[in-house]
Design an enzyme around this catalytic site. Sequence first.
Site, mmCIF file in Angstrom:
data_model
loop_
_atom_site.group_PDB
_atom_site.id
_atom_site.type_symbol
_atom_site.label_atom_id
_atom_site.label_comp_id
_atom_site.label_asym_id
_atom_site.label_seq_id
_atom_site.Cartn_x
_atom_site.Cartn_y
_atom_site.Cartn_z
ATOM 1 N N HIS A 95 0.909 -1.179 -0.045
ATOM 2 C CA HIS A 95 0.150 -0.035 0.102
ATOM 3 C C HIS A 95 1.133 1.283 -0.016
ATOM 4 C CE1 HIS A 95 0.966 -0.494 4.056
ATOM 5 N NE2 HIS A 95 0.789 1.023 4.647
ATOM 6 N N ASP A 97 0.753 4.953 1.845
ATOM 7 C CA ASP A 97 -0.093 5.777 3.283
ATOM 8 C C ASP A 97 -0.804 6.680 2.712
ATOM 9 O OD1 ASP A 97 1.085 4.060 4.708
ATOM 10 O OD2 ASP A 97 2.824 5.265 5.303
ATOM 11 N N HIS A 250 4.896 0.225 -0.021
ATOM 12 C CA HIS A 250 5.519 -0.572 1.195
ATOM 13 C C HIS A 250 4.602 -1.662 1.865
ATOM 14 C CE1 HIS A 250 3.578 2.851 3.388
ATOM 15 N NE2 HIS A 250 3.578 2.017 4.322
ATOM 16 N N ARG A 265 5.163 5.926 13.915
ATOM 17 C CA ARG A 265 5.075 6.555 12.670
ATOM 18 C C ARG A 265 4.485 7.924 12.866
ATOM 19 N NH1 ARG A 265 1.398 4.494 7.970
ATOM 20 N NH2 ARG A 265 0.211 6.377 8.371
HETATM 21 C C1 SIN Z 1 2.896 1.133 7.733
HETATM 22 O O1 SIN Z 1 2.396 0.279 6.809
HETATM 23 O O2 SIN Z 1 3.125 2.392 7.601
HETATM 24 C C2 SIN Z 1 3.951 0.331 8.851
HETATM 25 C C3 SIN Z 1 4.816 -0.464 8.165
HETATM 26 C C4 SIN Z 1 5.822 -1.290 8.903
HETATM 27 O O3 SIN Z 1 5.173 -1.383 10.124
HETATM 28 O O4 SIN Z 1 6.819 -1.690 8.768
#
Ligand code: SIN
Length: 276
Positions: A95, A97, A250, A265
């Site tokens: 995906h 973000d 990612h 995050r």
């Molecule tokens: C995310 O999708 O923002 C998290 C990625 C992760 O936890 O590695």
Amino acid sequence: MDIEPYAPGCGALVSGIQLSSLTDTELLQIREAFVSHGLLFFRDQVFTPAEHLRFARRYGDIVLNKFFAPVKGFPDIAEVRKEKHHQTNIGGGWHTDHSYDETPALGSILVARDLPDTGGDTHFANLYAAYEALSPGLKKTLEGLRALHSNKHIYGKDGYYRGTDIADQLGGINDVSDATHPVVIIHPESGRKALYVNPGHTIQFEGWGFDESRALLNYLYTHVDQPEFTCQFDWQPGSVTFWDNRATWHFAQNDYQGQARLMHRITLAGVGLEGV
Ligand code: SIN
């Protein structure tokens, strides 16, 4: 500061600096590297939540994630948490973000806080390189198209996560939204073309049927998910990753059942996206 490619065509490893105490010149170098590579990895950082927040604020404006729980005392930092007893993880499929926002996020700064002994890597894909490798004919078909992006099927009342064992840690059930964006964007900072659809949030092309859209979207997703456009980051204590949501995808690999993983995050606000 040393900036070297992380994997062929996928990210750069930045060393010789601490994100917590960057000079203005170093910050400028990081900005330039971010625009060139779209994906930066850092190791051995001493980076408290307050320093994470300070770096993000020096870089740009912060956009809040409506679904993830905030870190206690730091409402601008979202927790990406999986407990030992959870089967499901956050972000377990490819995906980008916030592509469901009218003004999609610039990027995300993810900090490792509690890691499993093994597993829990994050995978990344380079959407500039994936776009550039398409045939001239397919590029022509995609340019000028727009696509609908949404989070309703993930975070809404009947969304995917609501039926999982992490439902109770996610908020925002009524804050779902969708937006349309060009399928090929001109990146607002690099000026390069990038493919801007992703398996997590893109629903269909504007003016196309759902099944027609899925056929082409699935082709594009298979195309992007190839070794030449992707790389995998193994987190260690002190690791930080900063990715450009307009140029990458990612996903967090969910291969550490029975162990916990906690990441912090911060998501940075972007600008409206222009197409070709
Ligand atoms: C995310 O999708 O923002 C998290 C990625 C992760 O936890 O590695």
